[in-house]
Motif scaffolding. Sequence first.
Motif, PDB file in Angstrom:
ATOM      1  N   ARG A 136      10.493 114.589  35.667  1.00  0.00           N
ATOM      2  CA  ARG A 136      11.103 115.929  35.619  1.00  0.00           C
ATOM      3  C   ARG A 136      10.857 116.585  34.259  1.00  0.00           C
ATOM      4  O   ARG A 136      10.595 117.781  34.171  1.00  0.00           O
ATOM      5  CB  ARG A 136      12.606 115.836  35.910  1.00  0.00           C
ATOM      6  CG  ARG A 136      12.923 115.488  37.346  1.00  0.00           C
ATOM      7  CD  ARG A 136      14.403 115.645  37.698  1.00  0.00           C
ATOM      8  NE  ARG A 136      15.335 115.060  36.760  1.00  0.00           N
ATOM      9  CZ  ARG A 136      15.779 113.801  36.794  1.00  0.00           C
ATOM     10  NH1 ARG A 136      15.358 112.984  37.735  1.00  0.00           N
ATOM     11  NH2 ARG A 136      16.661 113.372  35.905  1.00  0.00           N
ATOM     12  N   LEU A 137      10.927 115.786  33.201  1.00  0.00           N
ATOM     13  CA  LEU A 137      10.716 116.308  31.853  1.00  0.00           C
ATOM     14  C   LEU A 137       9.292 116.841  31.697  1.00  0.00           C
ATOM     15  O   LEU A 137       9.079 117.919  31.143  1.00  0.00           O
ATOM     16  CB  LEU A 137      10.995 115.215  30.818  1.00  0.00           C
ATOM     17  CG  LEU A 137      10.828 115.594  29.352  1.00  0.00           C
ATOM     18  CD1 LEU A 137      11.763 116.729  28.970  1.00  0.00           C
ATOM     19  CD2 LEU A 137      11.084 114.373  28.471  1.00  0.00           C
ATOM     20  N   TYR A 138       8.296 116.104  32.177  1.00  0.00           N
ATOM     21  CA  TYR A 138       6.901 116.536  32.067  1.00  0.00           C
ATOM     22  C   TYR A 138       6.640 117.847  32.800  1.00  0.00           C
ATOM     23  O   TYR A 138       5.688 118.550  32.482  1.00  0.00           O
ATOM     24  CB  TYR A 138       5.946 115.466  32.611  1.00  0.00           C
ATOM     25  CG  TYR A 138       5.477 114.506  31.557  1.00  0.00           C
ATOM     26  CD1 TYR A 138       4.475 114.866  30.664  1.00  0.00           C
ATOM     27  CD2 TYR A 138       6.039 113.242  31.446  1.00  0.00           C
ATOM     28  CE1 TYR A 138       4.039 113.987  29.685  1.00  0.00           C
ATOM     29  CE2 TYR A 138       5.610 112.352  30.482  1.00  0.00           C
ATOM     30  CZ  TYR A 138       4.612 112.730  29.604  1.00  0.00           C
ATOM     31  OH  TYR A 138       4.185 111.864  28.647  1.00  0.00           O
ATOM     32  N   HIS A 139       7.444 118.174  33.760  1.00  0.00           N
ATOM     33  CA  HIS A 139       7.257 119.413  34.517  1.00  0.00           C
ATOM     34  C   HIS A 139       7.990 120.607  33.911  1.00  0.00           C
ATOM     35  O   HIS A 139       7.973 121.695  34.484  1.00  0.00           O
ATOM     36  CB  HIS A 139       7.640 119.198  35.985  1.00  0.00           C
ATOM     37  CG  HIS A 139       6.620 118.401  36.719  1.00  0.00           C
ATOM     38  ND1 HIS A 139       6.606 117.021  36.716  1.00  0.00           N
ATOM     39  CD2 HIS A 139       5.549 118.779  37.444  1.00  0.00           C
ATOM     40  CE1 HIS A 139       5.580 116.600  37.411  1.00  0.00           C
ATOM     41  NE2 HIS A 139       4.913 117.637  37.875  1.00  0.00           N
ATOM     42  N   LYS A 140       8.611 120.424  32.759  1.00  0.00           N
ATOM     43  CA  LYS A 140       9.251 121.541  32.059  1.00  0.00           C
ATOM     44  C   LYS A 140       8.196 122.315  31.281  1.00  0.00           C
ATOM     45  O   LYS A 140       7.301 121.737  30.665  1.00  0.00           O
ATOM     46  CB  LYS A 140      10.332 121.046  31.084  1.00  0.00           C
ATOM     47  CG  LYS A 140      11.507 120.394  31.760  1.00  0.00           C
ATOM     48  CD  LYS A 140      12.325 121.419  32.506  1.00  0.00           C
ATOM     49  CE  LYS A 140      13.532 120.791  33.159  1.00  0.00           C
ATOM     50  NZ  LYS A 140      14.246 121.744  33.986  1.00  0.00           N
ATOM     51  N   THR A 141       8.322 123.625  31.302  1.00  0.00           N
ATOM     52  CA  THR A 141       7.398 124.493  30.578  1.00  0.00           C
ATOM     53  C   THR A 141       7.419 124.145  29.094  1.00  0.00           C
ATOM     54  O   THR A 141       8.491 124.021  28.502  1.00  0.00           O
ATOM     55  CB  THR A 141       7.800 125.969  30.777  1.00  0.00           C
ATOM     56  OG1 THR A 141       7.787 126.255  32.169  1.00  0.00           O
ATOM     57  CG2 THR A 141       6.851 126.901  30.037  1.00  0.00           C
ATOM     58  N   GLY A 142       6.245 123.960  28.522  1.00  0.00           N
ATOM     59  CA  GLY A 142       6.128 123.701  27.095  1.00  0.00           C
ATOM     60  C   GLY A 142       6.060 122.236  26.715  1.00  0.00           C
ATOM     61  O   GLY A 142       5.713 121.903  25.588  1.00  0.00           O
ATOM     62  N   VAL A 143       6.389 121.318  27.626  1.00  0.00           N
ATOM     63  CA  VAL A 143       6.336 119.890  27.309  1.00  0.00           C
ATOM     64  C   VAL A 143       4.897 119.407  27.472  1.00  0.00           C
ATOM     65  O   VAL A 143       4.307 119.516  28.536  1.00  0.00           O
ATOM     66  CB  VAL A 143       7.293 119.071  28.215  1.00  0.00           C
ATOM     67  CG1 VAL A 143       7.116 117.577  27.977  1.00  0.00           C
ATOM     68  CG2 VAL A 143       8.727 119.493  27.964  1.00  0.00           C
ATOM     69  N   ARG A 144       4.310 118.896  26.380  1.00  0.00           N
ATOM     70  CA  ARG A 144       2.930 118.388  26.409  1.00  0.00           C
ATOM     71  C   ARG A 144       2.873 116.875  26.540  1.00  0.00           C
ATOM     72  O   ARG A 144       1.897 116.336  27.025  1.00  0.00           O
ATOM     73  CB  ARG A 144       2.187 118.796  25.143  1.00  0.00           C
ATOM     74  CG  ARG A 144       1.889 120.266  25.063  1.00  0.00           C
ATOM     75  CD  ARG A 144       0.972 120.584  23.927  1.00  0.00           C
ATOM     76  NE  ARG A 144       1.134 119.618  22.827  1.00  0.00           N
ATOM     77  CZ  ARG A 144       0.845 119.839  21.572  1.00  0.00           C
ATOM     78  NH1 ARG A 144       0.330 120.984  21.218  1.00  0.00           N
ATOM     79  NH2 ARG A 144       1.019 118.930  20.648  1.00  0.00           N
ATOM     80  N   GLY A 145       3.882 116.188  26.051  1.00  0.00           N
ATOM     81  CA  GLY A 145       3.875 114.729  26.123  1.00  0.00           C
ATOM     82  C   GLY A 145       5.175 114.160  25.589  1.00  0.00           C
ATOM     83  O   GLY A 145       6.001 114.877  25.024  1.00  0.00           O
ATOM     84  N   THR A 146       5.322 112.866  25.782  1.00  0.00           N
ATOM     85  CA  THR A 146       6.514 112.183  25.292  1.00  0.00           C
ATOM     86  C   THR A 146       6.139 110.811  24.754  1.00  0.00           C
ATOM     87  O   THR A 146       5.094 110.259  25.089  1.00  0.00           O
ATOM     88  CB  THR A 146       7.569 111.980  26.404  1.00  0.00           C
ATOM     89  OG1 THR A 146       7.023 111.126  27.416  1.00  0.00           O
ATOM     90  CG2 THR A 146       8.019 113.292  27.005  1.00  0.00           C
ATOM     91  N   HIS A 147       6.979 110.279  23.919  1.00  0.00           N
ATOM     92  CA  HIS A 147       6.932 108.887  23.483  1.00  0.00           C
ATOM     93  C   HIS A 147       8.347 108.373  23.704  1.00  0.00           C
ATOM     94  O   HIS A 147       9.306 108.917  23.149  1.00  0.00           O
ATOM     95  CB  HIS A 147       6.571 108.755  22.000  1.00  0.00           C
ATOM     96  CG  HIS A 147       5.195 109.221  21.678  1.00  0.00           C
ATOM     97  ND1 HIS A 147       4.078 108.464  21.934  1.00  0.00           N
ATOM     98  CD2 HIS A 147       4.751 110.374  21.136  1.00  0.00           C
ATOM     99  CE1 HIS A 147       3.005 109.129  21.552  1.00  0.00           C
ATOM    100  NE2 HIS A 147       3.393 110.302  21.071  1.00  0.00           N
ATOM    101  N   THR A 148       8.468 107.350  24.538  1.00  0.00           N
ATOM    102  CA  THR A 148       9.788 106.846  24.885  1.00  0.00           C
ATOM    103  C   THR A 148      10.014 105.488  24.247  1.00  0.00           C
ATOM    104  O   THR A 148       9.161 104.607  24.322  1.00  0.00           O
ATOM    105  CB  THR A 148       9.935 106.739  26.418  1.00  0.00           C
ATOM    106  OG1 THR A 148       9.704 108.034  26.976  1.00  0.00           O
ATOM    107  CG2 THR A 148      11.306 106.250  26.819  1.00  0.00           C
ATOM    108  N   TYR A 149      11.162 105.347  23.608  1.00  0.00           N
ATOM    109  CA  TYR A 149      11.549 104.106  22.958  1.00  0.00           C
ATOM    110  C   TYR A 149      12.774 103.563  23.682  1.00  0.00           C
ATOM    111  O   TYR A 149      13.841 104.168  23.655  1.00  0.00           O
ATOM    112  CB  TYR A 149      11.857 104.348  21.476  1.00  0.00           C
ATOM    113  CG  TYR A 149      10.641 104.888  20.749  1.00  0.00           C
ATOM    114  CD1 TYR A 149       9.732 104.024  20.153  1.00  0.00           C
ATOM    115  CD2 TYR A 149      10.398 106.257  20.698  1.00  0.00           C
ATOM    116  CE1 TYR A 149       8.607 104.514  19.504  1.00  0.00           C
ATOM    117  CE2 TYR A 149       9.277 106.751  20.059  1.00  0.00           C
ATOM    118  CZ  TYR A 149       8.387 105.876  19.467  1.00  0.00           C
ATOM    119  OH  TYR A 149       7.268 106.367  18.842  1.00  0.00           O
ATOM    120  N   VAL A 150      12.597 102.418  24.343  1.00  0.00           N
ATOM    121  CA  VAL A 150      13.669 101.804  25.120  1.00  0.00           C
ATOM    122  C   VAL A 150      14.512 100.936  24.195  1.00  0.00           C
ATOM    123  O   VAL A 150      13.987 100.154  23.398  1.00  0.00           O
ATOM    124  CB  VAL A 150      13.089 100.952  26.269  1.00  0.00           C
ATOM    125  CG1 VAL A 150      14.185 100.190  27.004  1.00  0.00           C
ATOM    126  CG2 VAL A 150      12.309 101.842  27.232  1.00  0.00           C
TER     127      VAL A 150
END
Length: 175
Positions: A136-150
């Motif tokens: 869902r986050l990737y489909h938000k306007t303006g989001v190019r990428g993420t780095h997730t830390y668990v």
Amino acid sequence: MVKETDNLRQNPPRERPLDALDRKILGALARDASVSYAELGKDVGLSAPAVHERVKRLRRAGAIEKTMAQLNGAAVGKHFLAFVHVESSGWGKTKEVFELGELPEVEEIHSITGDSSLILKVRVENAQAMEGFLWRLYHKTGVRGTHTYVVLNTHMERGVQAEITHELTEGEHVK
């Protein structure tokens, strides 16, 4: 012509800075907001009514924003905690990204410096739920990428602390 000014405040009241007693009270409330004014008074050396007045003043001054229960993530079925760094086009402060704050999975949103523009604190049930959130986050306007830390284990988690640690000055020794 005389103007009625009885109900108008000309200048906002100036609040005094926090003193050591205020900081002790805030520290005790940060540890346990359900403590009684009588018990709090014993801890800081004031009467219950005096503590009550200080707490009311601290609320008016904005030092205490709200009182709430701190929930246990695992006990409410949210065992999976992660910090998501969001890379966005531009500064990343889009309406769509800030709408994420309305989702119960998102606990915090911070603007940051560095390679990312935002960091989200996200708590969900499991890895599959995190995958759905990231989709869902990737489909938000303006989001190019993420780095997730668990998060594997949380050793300490707390809110803002009002108490001050005494720093040693040159030549001073711990007693």
